[in-house]
Each structure stands twice: as structure tokens, then as C-alpha cells.
Write an enzyme that holds these catalytic residues in place. Structure first.
Site, mmCIF file in Angstrom:
data_model
loop_
_atom_site.group_PDB
_atom_site.id
_atom_site.type_symbol
_atom_site.label_atom_id
_atom_site.label_comp_id
_atom_site.label_asym_id
_atom_site.label_seq_id
_atom_site.Cartn_x
_atom_site.Cartn_y
_atom_site.Cartn_z
ATOM 1 C CG HIS B 226 65.477 19.637 14.487
ATOM 2 N ND1 HIS B 226 64.546 20.287 15.377
ATOM 3 C CD2 HIS B 226 64.571 19.135 13.501
ATOM 4 C CE1 HIS B 226 63.221 19.902 14.834
ATOM 5 N NE2 HIS B 226 63.139 19.452 13.722
ATOM 6 C CG PHE B 378 62.177 18.573 25.996
ATOM 7 C CD1 PHE B 378 62.236 17.696 26.973
ATOM 8 C CD2 PHE B 378 63.013 19.612 25.673
ATOM 9 C CE1 PHE B 378 63.353 17.993 27.675
ATOM 10 C CE2 PHE B 378 63.816 19.954 26.608
ATOM 11 C CZ PHE B 378 64.079 19.172 27.907
ATOM 12 C CG HIS B 379 59.301 17.088 30.070
ATOM 13 N ND1 HIS B 379 60.257 17.640 29.905
ATOM 14 C CD2 HIS B 379 59.606 15.812 31.065
ATOM 15 C CE1 HIS B 379 61.188 17.080 30.953
ATOM 16 N NE2 HIS B 379 60.816 15.948 31.214
ATOM 17 N NE ARG B 442 66.916 23.054 29.084
ATOM 18 C CZ ARG B 442 67.151 22.258 27.789
ATOM 19 N NH1 ARG B 442 67.390 22.954 26.719
ATOM 20 N NH2 ARG B 442 67.397 21.035 27.970
ATOM 21 N NE ARG B 443 70.430 20.907 29.901
ATOM 22 C CZ ARG B 443 71.282 20.915 28.814
ATOM 23 N NH1 ARG B 443 72.127 21.451 28.512
ATOM 24 N NH2 ARG B 443 71.003 19.504 28.214
HETATM 25 C C1 HEM Z 1 58.237 10.916 35.977
HETATM 26 C C2 HEM Z 1 58.462 11.523 34.637
HETATM 27 C C3 HEM Z 1 59.332 12.828 34.278
HETATM 28 C C4 HEM Z 1 59.594 13.884 35.243
HETATM 29 C C5 HEM Z 1 59.100 14.057 36.594
HETATM 30 C C6 HEM Z 1 60.475 14.508 34.511
HETATM 31 C C7 HEM Z 1 61.163 15.939 35.078
HETATM 32 C C8 HEM Z 1 61.873 16.470 34.582
HETATM 33 C C9 HEM Z 1 62.456 17.734 35.026
HETATM 34 C C10 HEM Z 1 62.289 18.502 36.333
HETATM 35 C C11 HEM Z 1 63.519 18.108 34.142
HETATM 36 C C12 HEM Z 1 64.463 19.455 33.977
HETATM 37 C C13 HEM Z 1 65.018 20.126 34.883
HETATM 38 C C14 HEM Z 1 66.071 20.999 34.678
HETATM 39 O O1 HEM Z 1 65.994 21.629 33.632
HETATM 40 O O2 HEM Z 1 66.704 21.560 35.550
HETATM 41 C C15 HEM Z 1 63.688 17.313 33.094
HETATM 42 C C16 HEM Z 1 64.540 17.196 31.917
HETATM 43 C C17 HEM Z 1 64.365 16.163 31.157
HETATM 44 N N1 HEM Z 1 63.482 15.352 30.992
HETATM 45 FE FE1 HEM Z 1 62.088 14.682 32.121
HETATM 46 N N2 HEM Z 1 60.687 14.146 33.498
HETATM 47 C C18 HEM Z 1 59.882 12.957 33.238
HETATM 48 C C19 HEM Z 1 60.035 12.207 31.992
HETATM 49 C C20 HEM Z 1 60.643 12.275 31.027
HETATM 50 C C21 HEM Z 1 60.667 11.396 29.872
HETATM 51 C C22 HEM Z 1 59.565 10.414 29.656
HETATM 52 C C23 HEM Z 1 61.545 11.845 28.959
HETATM 53 C C24 HEM Z 1 61.754 11.504 27.656
HETATM 54 C C25 HEM Z 1 61.198 10.573 26.766
HETATM 55 C C26 HEM Z 1 62.313 13.114 29.335
HETATM 56 C C27 HEM Z 1 63.140 13.555 28.755
HETATM 57 C C28 HEM Z 1 63.904 14.809 29.484
HETATM 58 C C29 HEM Z 1 64.950 15.291 29.033
HETATM 59 C C30 HEM Z 1 65.620 14.941 27.695
HETATM 60 C C31 HEM Z 1 65.282 16.357 29.722
HETATM 61 C C32 HEM Z 1 66.406 17.324 29.705
HETATM 62 C C33 HEM Z 1 67.629 17.166 30.504
HETATM 63 C C34 HEM Z 1 68.719 18.333 30.512
HETATM 64 O O3 HEM Z 1 68.187 19.460 30.278
HETATM 65 O O4 HEM Z 1 69.821 17.949 30.258
HETATM 66 N N3 HEM Z 1 61.670 13.327 30.934
HETATM 67 N N4 HEM Z 1 62.622 16.110 33.444
HETATM 68 CU CU LIG Z 2 64.625 21.198 16.802
#
Ligand code: HEM
Ligand SMILES: [Cu+2]
Lengths: 49, 555
Positions: B226, B378-379, B442-443
């Protein structure tokens, strides 16, 4: 600039320039938004569980 | 001496070099992580599959680690290092050397962890929850990143301490104060993740012990997890409180209010990790309840921030002759990327914060927990509010550090970039929120879940996410173009490092804010209060440990 201000130098003008009523309205709107979203999901929770 | 005054307004070129080194890593992570994000949304749409045996959870790990850990940590350390340099008059040679050592250790650690992920030895996602088990080099790499960040952060603390010594009885420069608060919070928080990595995950992955206590490791992770999100957010707040007012030509509403809110973040960001474990068995509900209450305390400094920003904008607008309830809104400098880009970030924090209050409401968490709603949330917070602010910062900071200028064309492209990002995110995050409320997990790669009717309802939302992801990827390309331009090609010149002053200069910030013994003491007391008893309970009543699992396909 300064001259234009002098001409309209009325009491309300002075009050207005230090007024924060827009800020007050904004934080109220923000609060209302939080409450509305919270209550909507709360409603889902009550429906489902 | 003319030299010393220019040295004060400009970041020392030697400090600039170290900041830029951080930014190169951060923006490389953004480019690669962005590509992974796009691929994830395409896979989840069900219309496309990954080639060459690459699997979804591997790219999801790459995305989470690069975006959540690498981009953020490197950008923040680089920015705070520059902010401290700018507002204290520069780092000493010793502090600079310390900073470089920290930087290199972090980079080596990052490369170690990245290699293991690429070799499919560590598809454990960025939270690396036990009992998923990665290669030990992955955990060792993480240890390096953490230790490196401590050393990197120590450079800021050294310079702050030196400034305090040279200016007794004076409140420190606001930006330096804020940077040090964030670094201190980071150090306290990372103790938890360091503990689980060093004492549990490393020995277990090395085969020294067979089993791991899952709940202990998850609790230590969330003790860190957190405050991690506040570590991302506070640098954005530094910009909103102490830089944006200068950019628009206004003043900081109140210096003391800004300091107080940062102290409240320090106190209330840490003893709240249970709100990520509300659905987890094995933790006494009474302690979950207590930590939920502490979580809600964070709303106070958040709303203080909102108030203070509205007030800064309104006062500036009225000084420009704006009238009526919202007339001030129109006179803000919308053509200036340094303002507009972070502003879109601020505006996104309204739905982001509202969602956060829902997540933290113990029972309502059952509606959204582990659904894609959380990812949507968180996005908005990290991937919109925080990163758009970081982009806005880099549009003046990168040219400031490289001795170049933000041209009109790049300024315009910056504003376009932010709107592209906003629109892409509205699609992606919006669809994630709704799909989550319908129960979509998710995930999860694409799946029809055995032809389930409920899962079929999610598919249109997943397609909307792919549309959003594609738009967002265009945003990634644009920001990378701007970054490369500002780092290497923009015309030579001087770009200002804006630092705002408070409206009321007579009002000196109370020295009690700099009383670290007091604040660290209260922080420690709150942490011990919130964690000691439940943690003992978790250890004493632990189930048998778990062996490791590798659920993903290997090369
Ligand atoms: C092009 C821009 C982005 C796209 C298209 C995108 C797309 C995604 C998608 C589809 C997921 C989740 C999929 C799932 O849960 O199965 C994800 C997870 C995540 N994204 Fe992004 N994202 C973008 C930018 C960012 C940015 C800028 C950050 C952070 C500053 C970020 C941080 C995260 C994190 C921490 C996760 C979690 C991963 C997990 O659950 O293990 N994303 N993103
Ligand atoms: Cu928290």
C-alpha cells in the site's frame, strides 16, 4: 490594468477577488460524486450478498 | 557572485546527469511495458493469440514489473534527486556518488530479475505471491533493486540534512521536504518486502527450506504494497502542490497545509496493508476493521489536497479578473503542456479516488475483489494520474537537464498525447470497471470459462479494452517521441525548473513539521499498533507451509 481596476473599485470587487466560493462548490461536487459512486456499488453489494 | 545564483536556479549539470540516467531507464521501461499492455488487451479480446509460445502470464509479469516497479521507482528517484538539487543548491560529491551507487545497484537488480522473467523462470506477476515460486536470481535481483533504492534515496536525505545543518531554525525548501518524506516512507515500507524476500522467498527458492508460510509473506508484501502506491502518488502531489502554481503564474495556497498533508500521508499510508487482504482467511476481522479505519484516514490529506488545488486555481483565476462560480476555470493556461498534462491527471484522480474508497470498504470489496475493476482502478490512479503528471514533469525537466528547450511543436504534441491517453484510458479503464462489476476476473488471459453464460457477457467489454489499449499504445509512441526529442534533438536553450512560492510569505511553516523524531515515532507506534498482535497471531496459528508451484509453461 491597474487603472481599469481603480475605475471599478467597488466593495464587491475586492470581496470577489479573494472569494473561494468556486472552491467550496467544487469540493461539494467532489464529495457528492464520491457519495453517488459509493452508494451505487453499495446497492450492488446489498443486491448480491 | 552571479555563478552562485544561477547555480541555485539550475540543477547542477553533474546532478542532471544522474537524473537523466534514471529517466532513460524509466522511459525504456515505459516503451517496453506499453507494448506488453497492448498485447494483453489484444489477447484478452479473444481475437488474437501470442506467437512463438510466449504466454500471457509471462508478458503480464513483464508489464507489471516494468510499469509498476521499474518505471515508477526510476522516474521518482530521478525526479526527487533533481528536485532536492534544485531547491537546496545542489548535492555534494559524496551525495552524488551515493546516488550513482544506488542507481547502478538498482539497474543490475532490474536486469537480473528481467532476465529470469524472459527465460520463463519467473512468471510470478509483479506481486510475486508465494506459493508461486520463481528462480532465486529473480528474488536476488529484487533485493538489489530495494537495497539500491535505499542508497539512492540516502543521497537525497544527505543533502537535506546538510541544508538543515547550514540553515538552523529554517524550514527546509518545500520540494526537498516533500521528497524526503516520500523517501523515508519508501524506506520504512520496503523493510517489509525486504523481509519476506530475504528471510522467506530467497531461502525457499534456493532449496534451503522446503516450504513457505504464505500468509506471512503476503502480509509482509502488503505492508509494503500500500505505501508503494503512495510512493508513486506523492511525487505527483509534489508537482501539483509546489510546481503547478508557478507554471500557471499563481501561488501555493498554503505551504503549511502542503507539509501537513505530506506528514499525514507518511503516518497513514503504512499501517493499512490489510485492506488488500480483506478477503483473506487467517487474519482476525477486528484487525482488518482497524486497518480499514486507518485507511479512511488517508481521505483527509487527499481532500486537503483537492481543496488546496481548487483554491490555488480559483485565486489565480480571480486575480486575472475571472468572475462567477467557475469563471476561474476558463482562464487557466490550457495551451501549456506543463499545466494541461498534469491537470488531466488531477481530474482523473476524482474517479480514481472514489473507486479507492469503494475498494477499501470492507464488505463492498467482496463485489470488486480480484475482478478487473481493480485493474481499471489502478490504471486511473497510477497509469493516468501519476504517469500523466510524470509526463508533464518531464516536458520541462528533461530539457532543463539536457540544456534544451520545449518547442511549441513539442508542447502541442504533449497536449495531444495527454488527450490520446485520456481517451484510450476512458475506454480501457471504463470497460474494466464495468466488466469487473459483472464479475470478470483480473489476471486472466482470454477464456470462455467452459462456455459459461456469464463469461460471454464480458467479451464486449474485453473488446472495448483492446480498443482503449490500442489508443493508449499510440499515446506511448507519442510520449517516447517527445522524450527522445527533448533528450537529444530539441534546440539548445534554457528551460525553467518551476518552483512556486506560497501566497503568504510571512507565514513561516512551523518547525514541528521537521521534527523527525516525533513523526517517525508516531509512524512506528501506528505500525506496531496495527500489526503486532495480528502478526503474532498469524505466525502462532499458521497452517503447514506450502511447497512451491510453477503454474506456467516453460520454454
Ligand atoms: C499502453 C498502456 C497500457 C495498457 C494497454 C495496459 C493494459 C493492461 C492490462 C490489460 C492489464 C491487466 C490484465 C490482467 O489483469 O489480466 C494491465 C495490468 C497492469 N498494468 Fe497496465 N496498461 C498500460 C499502462 C500501464 C501503466 C502506465 C502502468 C503503471 C504505471 C500500468 C501498470 C499495470 C500493473 C501494475 C498491472 C498489474 C499486473 C498484474 O496484475 O500482475 N499499466 N495493464
Ligand atoms: Cu492499498
Amino acid at each position: 490594468m491597474a487603472k481599469a481596476e481603480l475605475k471599478t473599485n467597488q466593495k464587491t470587487e475586492i470581496e470577489n477577488s479573494s472569494s473561494l466560493k468556486g472552491t467550496l462548490a467544487s469540493v461539494f461536487l467532489l464529495g457528492a460524486f464520491i457519495v453517488v459512486t459509493w452508494v451505487s456499488v453499495y446497492y450492488l453489494f446489498v443486491e448480491r450478498f | 557572485m552571479a555563478n552562485s545564483t544561477t547555480a541555485k536556479v539550475k540543477v547542477d549539470p553533474r546532478d542532471a546527469k544522474l537524473s537523466m540516467a534514471h529517466f532513460f531507464v524509466a522511459f525504456s521501461a515505459l516503451a517496453l511495458g506499453g507494448l506488453m499492455g497492448l498485447l494483453q488487451t489484444l489477447v484478452r479480446s479473444g481475437k488474437w493469440e501470442l506467437p512463438w509460445g510466449i504466454d500471457y502470464y509471462q508478458i503480464l509479469t513483464v508489464h507489471g514489473v516494468l510499469m509498476g516497479l521499474v518505471l515508477t521507482t526510476f522516474f521518482i528517484m530521478g525526479f526527487q534527486y533533481a528536485a532536492v538539487s534544485r531547491t537546496t543548491g545542489g548535492h555534494s560529491n559524496a551525495a552524488r556518488r551515493t546516488g550513482w551507487i544506488g542507481f547502478w545497484i538498482m539497474l543490475v537488480g532490474t536486469l537480473m530479475a528481467a532476465t529470469m522473467v524472459l527465460l520463463k523462470e519467473a512468471s510470478v506477476l509483479y506481486t510475486f505471491y508465494a506459493p508461486l515460486k520463481a528462480h532465486w536470481i529473480f528474488y536476488l535481483g529484487l533485493t538489489f533493486v530495494i537495497v539500491g533504492s535505499w542508497i539512492d534515496g540516502a543521497a537525497q536525505i544527505m543533502t537535506y540534512a546538510k541544508w538543515r545543518k547550514n540553515n538552523p531554525g529554517q524550514p527546509s525548501p518545500l520540494l526537498s521536504f516533500m521528497a524526503v518524506i516520500n523517501t523515508v516512507m519508501w524506506i520504512i515500507a520496503t523493510l517489509g518486502v525486504a523481509a519476506t524476500v530475504l528471510f522467506q522467498l530467497l531461502p525457499w527458492s534456493l532449496g534451503l527450506v522446503d516450504t513457505v508460510d504464505v500468509l506471512v509473506s503476503r502480509t509482509l508484501f502488503w505492508y509494503f504494497g500500500h505505501p508503494l502506491v503512495y510512493f508513486w502518488l506523492l511525487p505527483a502531489y509534489m508537482c501539483w502542490y509546489a510546481i503547478i502554481p508557478k507554471i500557471i503564474g499563481g501561488k501555493i495556497f498554503s505551504d503549511s497545509l502542503a507539509r501537513l498533508s505530506f506528514i499525514l500521508f507518511l503516518l497513514f499510508s503504512i499501517p493499512v496493508g490489510f485492506h488488500h487482504q480483506l478477503t483473506e482467511p487467517g487474519i482476525d476481522p477486528a484487525w482488518k476493521f482497524l486497518q480499514v479505519i486507518l485507511t479512511f484516514m488517508v481521505i483527509i490529506p487527499s481532500l486537503m489536497t483537492a481543496f488546496s488545488l481548487f483554491a490555488t486555481f480559483e485565486r489565480y483565476g480571480r486575480s486575472k479578473g475571472a468572475t462567477g462560480l467557475f469563471g476561474w476555470f476558463k482562464v487557466l493556461p490550457w495551451g501549456d503542456a506543463r499545466f494541461t498534462v498534469p491537470f488531466i491527471g488531477m481530474a482523473s484522480f476524482i474517479p480514481a479516488g472514489a473507486g479507492g474508497i469503494i475498494n477499501a470498504s470492507n464488505q463492498m470489496d467482496q463485489v470488486v475483489h480480484n475482478t478487473i475493476w481493480v485493474t481499471g482502478h489502478f490504471h486511473l490512479t497510477a497509469a493516468t494520474s501519476v504517469v500523466l503528471t510524470f509526463f508533464g514533469i518531464s516536458y520541462w525537466l528533461v530539457p532543463h537537464l539536457t540544456g534544451r528547450k520545449l518547442t511549441k511543436a513539442m508542447n502541442k504534441l504533449g497536449i495531444i498525447q495527454a488527450w490520446v491517453w485520456f481517451i484510450g484510458m476512458a475506454f480501457m479503464s471504463g470497460a474494466m470497471h464495468f466488466q469487473g462489476l459483472l464479475g470478470g476476473p483480473r489476471r486472466s488471459a482470454f477464456s470462455t470459462y467452459g462456455g459459461s453464460k456469464q463469461a460471454a457477457e464480458w467479451i464486449p467489454y474485453q473488446i472495448a479494452q483492446a480498443v482503449g489499449g490500442t489508443i493508449l499504445f499510440i499515446g506511448i509512441i507519442l510520449v517516447i517521441i517527445i522524450f527522445i526529442n527533448l533528450a537529444f534533438f530539441a534546440p539548445k536553450g534554457e528551460e525553467e525548473f518551476p518552483v512556486a512560492v506560497a501566497e503568504n510569505l510571512e507565514e513561516k511553516a512551523p518547525m514541528v513539521f521537521e521534527n523527525w523524531k516525533l513523526w517517525l515515532g508516531i509512524a512506528a507506534a501506528l505500525i506496531l499498533f496495527a500489526y503486532t498482535i495480528p502478526f503474532i497471531d498469524i505466525i502462532q496459528n499458521a497452517p503447514p507451509g506450502s511447497k512451491g508451484f510453477q503454474t506456467w509453461s516453460k520454454w
